[in-house]
Design a protein around this motif. Structure first.
Motif, PDB file in Angstrom:
ATOM      1  N   ARG A  75       0.596  -1.343  -0.008  1.00 56.61           N
ATOM      2  CA  ARG A  75       0.038   0.004   0.277  1.00 56.61           C
ATOM      3  C   ARG A  75       0.899   1.273   0.066  1.00 56.61           C
ATOM      4  O   ARG A  75       2.429   1.082   0.334  1.00 56.61           O
ATOM      5  N   ALA A  76       0.405   1.731  -0.312  1.00 55.20           N
ATOM      6  CA  ALA A  76       0.834   4.224  -0.505  1.00 55.20           C
ATOM      7  C   ALA A  76       1.059   3.979   0.981  1.00 55.20           C
ATOM      8  O   ALA A  76       0.043   4.113   2.329  1.00 55.20           O
ATOM      9  N   ASN A  77       2.139   4.398   1.973  1.00 53.45           N
ATOM     10  CA  ASN A  77       1.944   5.665   2.899  1.00 53.45           C
ATOM     11  C   ASN A  77       1.262   6.256   3.224  1.00 53.45           C
ATOM     12  O   ASN A  77       1.151   6.599   4.688  1.00 53.45           O
ATOM     13  N   GLN A  78       1.107   7.087   2.612  1.00 52.25           N
ATOM     14  CA  GLN A  78       0.307   8.821   2.625  1.00 52.25           C
ATOM     15  C   GLN A  78       0.283   9.118   1.183  1.00 52.25           C
ATOM     16  O   GLN A  78       0.139   7.631   0.029  1.00 52.25           O
ATOM     17  N   GLY A  79      -0.499  10.186   1.182  1.00 55.56           N
ATOM     18  CA  GLY A  79      -1.257  10.274  -0.012  1.00 55.56           C
ATOM     19  C   GLY A  79      -2.600  10.516  -0.841  1.00 55.56           C
ATOM     20  O   GLY A  79      -2.159  10.715  -2.232  1.00 55.56           O
ATOM     21  N   HIS A  80      -3.274   9.492  -0.434  1.00 55.46           N
ATOM     22  CA  HIS A  80      -4.328   9.133  -1.289  1.00 55.46           C
ATOM     23  C   HIS A  80      -5.608  10.001  -1.194  1.00 55.46           C
ATOM     24  O   HIS A  80      -5.447  10.910   0.132  1.00 55.46           O
ATOM     25  N   SER A  81      -5.975   9.789  -2.726  1.00 56.23           N
ATOM     26  CA  SER A  81      -7.597  11.194  -2.048  1.00 56.23           C
ATOM     27  C   SER A  81      -8.615   9.424  -2.083  1.00 56.23           C
ATOM     28  O   SER A  81      -9.821  10.097  -1.983  1.00 56.23           O
ATOM     29  N   ARG A 119      -6.756  15.869  -1.203  1.00 51.47           N
ATOM     30  CA  ARG A 119      -6.128  14.297  -0.973  1.00 51.47           C
ATOM     31  C   ARG A 119      -6.668  14.431   0.386  1.00 51.47           C
ATOM     32  O   ARG A 119      -7.429  15.441   0.856  1.00 51.47           O
ATOM     33  N   GLN A 120      -6.601  12.984   1.156  1.00 52.34           N
ATOM     34  CA  GLN A 120      -7.430  12.593   2.849  1.00 52.34           C
ATOM     35  C   GLN A 120      -7.319  13.982   3.643  1.00 52.34           C
ATOM     36  O   GLN A 120      -7.853  14.205   4.380  1.00 52.34           O
ATOM     37  N   GLN A 121      -5.612  14.303   3.940  1.00 50.34           N
ATOM     38  CA  GLN A 121      -5.631  14.742   4.688  1.00 50.34           C
ATOM     39  C   GLN A 121      -4.561  16.036   4.413  1.00 50.34           C
ATOM     40  O   GLN A 121      -4.069  16.086   3.352  1.00 50.34           O
ATOM     41  N   VAL A 122      -4.334  16.711   5.583  1.00 52.24           N
ATOM     42  CA  VAL A 122      -3.289  17.636   5.741  1.00 52.24           C
ATOM     43  C   VAL A 122      -1.687  17.325   5.287  1.00 52.24           C
ATOM     44  O   VAL A 122      -1.499  16.413   6.404  1.00 52.24           O
TER      45      VAL A 122
END
Ligand code: HQG
Length: 180
Positions: A75-81, A119-122
């Motif tokens: 999986r990706a560690n962050q940066g998801h939309s 993205r999902q978060q800042v």
């Protein structure tokens, strides 16, 4: 090498934004089955062997991806939309975090604070140098100091992704200082 970069960009698209572009889906926690992923990437013009995938993950300069324990999932560690639940624990942030952005976004940010946009978060950086690099991706960089400790004491939640990037839902403008 150029091939690996091209494949890595596609991998980022699949694991963060558009899994259907490889004909796969992610589970709730954002994991993709490696076997299905590689088959899907192959069909989409990205022939990647398991060894190449290992190399992409190992050499990624931002540690964008993680395997599960037996390397059957990634999986990706962050940066998801796309919506995923990374299952990160809340964590007390350092007193200051940094956000690199571009000059052209500044008036909007100073009016409404930092928002996750697509993205999902800042995303916040632990140091100014990293924030500068992030900001440069968008234009003439501006570094904002985020008074994260104060925000946290006021009740905001912070999370740290596997690769060190700090995440929070939004940053109200009163916690932002322009540094340069
Ligand atoms: C800006 C990269 C107007 C925000 C990096 C940013 C990072 C606003 C842009 C990760 C705003 C969104 C994330 C507001 C925020 N009005 N603009 N209210 N609030 N913005 O790319 O933080 O290479 O989605 O300042 O290294 O730049 O993808 O976020 O400029 O870790 O792995 O809206 O992505 O990593 O841009 O970067 P992004 P980001 P990867």
């Amino acid at each position: 090498m150029a091939d690996l970069v091209r494949h890595s960009k596609f991998l980022s698209l699949i694991l963060r934004h558009q899994p259907e572009a490889a004909g796969i889906s992610l589970d709730r926690q954002g994991w993709a089955e490696v076997a299905l992923l590689l088959a899907g990437m192959q069909k989409a013009g990205h022939p990647v062997t398991p060894d190449m995938l290992e190399e992409i993950v190992r050499t990624d300069e931002k540690m964008r991806y993680s395997f599960n324990e037996d390397h059957t999932k990634i999986r990706a560690n962050q940066g998801h939309s796309v919506h995923v639940e990374l299952g990160l624990e809340r964590k007390a942030p350092p007193e200051y975090l940094w956000h690199g952005t571009a000059e052209r976004f500044l008036s909007s940010i100073l009016a409404e604070g930092l928002r996750p946009m697509s993205r999902q978060q800042v995303h916040l950086s632990a140091d100014q140098e990293t924030a500068r690099k992030v900001g440069q991706r968008h234009g003439k960089p501006v570094i904002l100091r985020v008074r994260a400790g104060e925000m946290h004491r006021d009740g905001a939640y912070f999370y740290q992704a596997e690769n060190g990037v700090w995440l929070t839902d939004n940053v109200p403008v009163q916690y932002l200082d322009r540094t340069e």
